[in-house]
Design a protein around this motif. Sequence first.
Motif, mmCIF file in Angstrom:
data_model
loop_
_atom_site.group_PDB
_atom_site.id
_atom_site.type_symbol
_atom_site.label_atom_id
_atom_site.label_comp_id
_atom_site.label_asym_id
_atom_site.label_seq_id
_atom_site.Cartn_x
_atom_site.Cartn_y
_atom_site.Cartn_z
ATOM 1 N N ALA A 296 0.826 -1.218 0.000
ATOM 2 C CA ALA A 296 0.000 0.000 0.000
ATOM 3 C C ALA A 296 0.857 1.263 0.000
ATOM 4 C CB ALA A 296 -0.922 0.004 1.217
ATOM 5 N N PHE A 297 1.986 1.228 0.739
ATOM 6 C CA PHE A 297 2.802 2.440 0.854
ATOM 7 C C PHE A 297 3.931 2.505 -0.164
ATOM 8 C CE2 PHE A 297 0.704 2.420 5.011
ATOM 9 C CZ PHE A 297 0.234 3.733 5.032
ATOM 10 N N ALA A 298 4.163 1.403 -0.889
ATOM 11 C CA ALA A 298 5.206 1.429 -1.928
ATOM 12 C C ALA A 298 4.796 2.420 -3.020
ATOM 13 C CB ALA A 298 5.400 0.037 -2.512
ATOM 14 N N GLN A 299 3.479 2.597 -3.201
ATOM 15 C CA GLN A 299 2.967 3.568 -4.185
ATOM 16 C C GLN A 299 1.866 4.363 -3.500
ATOM 17 O OE1 GLN A 299 2.541 1.576 -8.244
ATOM 18 N NE2 GLN A 299 2.451 -0.205 -6.892
ATOM 19 N N ARG A 300 2.264 5.153 -2.491
ATOM 20 C CA ARG A 300 1.283 5.740 -1.594
ATOM 21 C C ARG A 300 0.366 6.761 -2.257
ATOM 22 N NH1 ARG A 300 3.663 7.679 3.587
ATOM 23 N NH2 ARG A 300 1.718 8.817 3.833
ATOM 24 N N ARG A 301 0.768 7.292 -3.427
ATOM 25 C CA ARG A 301 -0.108 8.266 -4.104
ATOM 26 C C ARG A 301 -1.237 7.583 -4.864
ATOM 27 N NH1 ARG A 301 2.134 13.405 -4.596
ATOM 28 N NH2 ARG A 301 4.186 13.572 -3.654
ATOM 29 N N LYS A 302 -1.093 6.295 -5.106
ATOM 30 C CA LYS A 302 -2.116 5.573 -5.872
ATOM 31 C C LYS A 302 -3.262 5.139 -4.974
ATOM 32 C CE LYS A 302 0.714 3.734 -9.612
ATOM 33 N NZ LYS A 302 1.042 2.530 -10.384
ATOM 34 N N THR A 303 -4.425 4.902 -5.575
ATOM 35 C CA THR A 303 -5.531 4.326 -4.818
ATOM 36 C C THR A 303 -5.140 2.907 -4.447
ATOM 37 O OG1 THR A 303 -6.595 3.370 -6.761
ATOM 38 C CG2 THR A 303 -7.217 5.641 -6.184
ATOM 39 N N LEU A 304 -5.797 2.373 -3.433
ATOM 40 C CA LEU A 304 -5.459 1.014 -2.997
ATOM 41 C C LEU A 304 -5.752 -0.022 -4.080
ATOM 42 C CD1 LEU A 304 -6.596 1.206 0.721
ATOM 43 C CD2 LEU A 304 -4.274 0.835 -0.102
ATOM 44 N N ARG A 305 -6.771 0.235 -4.902
ATOM 45 C CA ARG A 305 -7.081 -0.706 -5.989
ATOM 46 C C ARG A 305 -5.851 -0.881 -6.891
ATOM 47 N NH1 ARG A 305 -8.807 -1.384 -11.264
ATOM 48 N NH2 ARG A 305 -10.523 -2.877 -11.542
ATOM 49 N N ALA A 306 -5.180 0.248 -7.198
ATOM 50 C CA ALA A 306 -3.991 0.206 -8.062
ATOM 51 C C ALA A 306 -2.754 -0.243 -7.279
ATOM 52 C CB ALA A 306 -3.752 1.582 -8.671
ATOM 53 N N ALA A 307 -2.586 0.302 -6.069
ATOM 54 C CA ALA A 307 -1.376 0.006 -5.292
ATOM 55 C C ALA A 307 -1.288 -1.467 -4.896
ATOM 56 C CB ALA A 307 -1.325 0.881 -4.039
ATOM 57 N N LEU A 308 -2.443 -2.112 -4.696
ATOM 58 C CA LEU A 308 -2.451 -3.507 -4.236
ATOM 59 C C LEU A 308 -2.612 -4.514 -5.373
ATOM 60 C CD1 LEU A 308 -4.619 -3.269 -0.962
ATOM 61 C CD2 LEU A 308 -2.128 -3.165 -1.205
ATOM 62 N N ALA A 309 -2.615 -4.022 -6.621
ATOM 63 C CA ALA A 309 -2.815 -4.932 -7.768
ATOM 64 C C ALA A 309 -1.739 -6.010 -7.819
ATOM 65 C CB ALA A 309 -2.838 -4.137 -9.066
ATOM 66 N N GLY A 310 -0.480 -5.622 -7.635
ATOM 67 C CA GLY A 310 0.617 -6.596 -7.668
ATOM 68 C C GLY A 310 0.498 -7.595 -6.533
ATOM 69 N N TRP A 311 0.149 -7.101 -5.360
ATOM 70 C CA TRP A 311 -0.003 -7.956 -4.174
ATOM 71 C C TRP A 311 -1.136 -8.976 -4.366
ATOM 72 C CZ3 TRP A 311 -4.606 -7.548 -1.300
ATOM 73 C CH2 TRP A 311 -4.662 -8.324 -0.131
ATOM 74 N N ALA A 312 -2.246 -8.523 -4.941
ATOM 75 C CA ALA A 312 -3.425 -9.388 -5.066
ATOM 76 C C ALA A 312 -3.404 -10.252 -6.322
ATOM 77 C CB ALA A 312 -4.689 -8.537 -5.056
ATOM 78 N N GLY A 313 -2.557 -9.858 -7.303
ATOM 79 C CA GLY A 313 -2.523 -10.607 -8.560
ATOM 80 C C GLY A 313 -3.153 -9.853 -9.708
ATOM 81 N N SER A 314 -4.037 -8.909 -9.378
ATOM 82 C CA SER A 314 -4.650 -8.045 -10.404
ATOM 83 C C SER A 314 -5.407 -6.935 -9.685
ATOM 84 C CB SER A 314 -5.637 -8.841 -11.273
ATOM 85 O OG SER A 314 -6.777 -9.192 -10.510
ATOM 86 N N ALA A 315 -5.729 -5.878 -10.427
ATOM 87 C CA ALA A 315 -6.496 -4.776 -9.836
ATOM 88 C C ALA A 315 -7.884 -5.262 -9.427
ATOM 89 C CB ALA A 315 -6.595 -3.620 -10.827
ATOM 90 N N ALA A 316 -8.460 -6.171 -10.237
ATOM 91 C CA ALA A 316 -9.804 -6.687 -9.923
ATOM 92 C C ALA A 316 -9.774 -7.502 -8.628
ATOM 93 C CB ALA A 316 -10.310 -7.550 -11.075
ATOM 94 N N ALA A 317 -8.727 -8.320 -8.456
ATOM 95 C CA ALA A 317 -8.600 -9.123 -7.231
ATOM 96 C C ALA A 317 -8.380 -8.209 -6.021
ATOM 97 C CB ALA A 317 -7.446 -10.105 -7.355
#
Length: 307
Positions: free
Chosen positions: A233-254
Amino acid sequence: MTSPAPDALLGPADIRELAAALGVRPTKQRGQNFVIDANTVRRIVRTADVRPEDVVVEVGPGLGSLTLALLEVAAHVTAVEIDDTLAAALPATIAARMPERAGRFSLVHSDAMHVTELPGPAPTALVANLPYNVAVPVLLHMLDTFPGIQRTLVMVQSEVADRLAAAPGSKVYGVPSVKANWYAEVKRAGAIGRNVFWPAPNVDSGLVSLTRRAEPIKTTASKREVFAVVDAAFAQRRKTLRAALAGWAGSAAAAEAALVAAGVSPQARGESLTVEEFARIAEHKAAHAEHEAAGAAHAEHEEPGQQ
């Protein structure tokens, strides 16, 4: 119980004399700034609420200013020192200045980041003037490794103190704030001027008080899983969580699915979330992954032989 002599603590002349005798020159590499003011170390011990029954662990004791002040009050003090020269000299300083308390002192000559056990009874408190460059990782490592530590008081760079004690929504709220909050209630506990150190640093210092949570955060996710969400979440803190967590979750939708399930807006940013909300997101990634795996297994069972 015998009280230490009133002049047992180290003053500016004592510190310089000790350093000269040992050939010690404080190094920037290790973030060494020695406290030369007896009133300051006594204030730190008071603010830390050190009690006569406490077993205190101190990280980076240096020449022993704070160590001696802690020994005036605590049942036992264990100091962890990485520097060869300082570690070798500290027991002699304690024996010379506070002989009646020398039996209550232990030294561990090691890098605090690698310490996994300490001699004697388990520590109940952590009090330290932490080197600026490693303050946060050392603090988190000690809180994680020694769950018996109930009260902590650390002196750190003022800016680090602000980050550790920041609340959600603050501009300086980030990874250190959330991770410290996983273990403890955190608050700013005062400021320390530059003139009490030798050499005087270029920055002000702050005290941070941490009181271990009576109950751990209620979550089915592991600390590692929760911290992975925080880091993402804080690696790209300016982005919304949907975008910032896309890599973590596997996709923006996930990521969106996990956020919605956790009751967090996909448009929110990491700096607005509490540690409990990060934990809920971590839980829902795990739940989502299990659901997906179950779905895949079911499909495989239904259609055997298909590539």
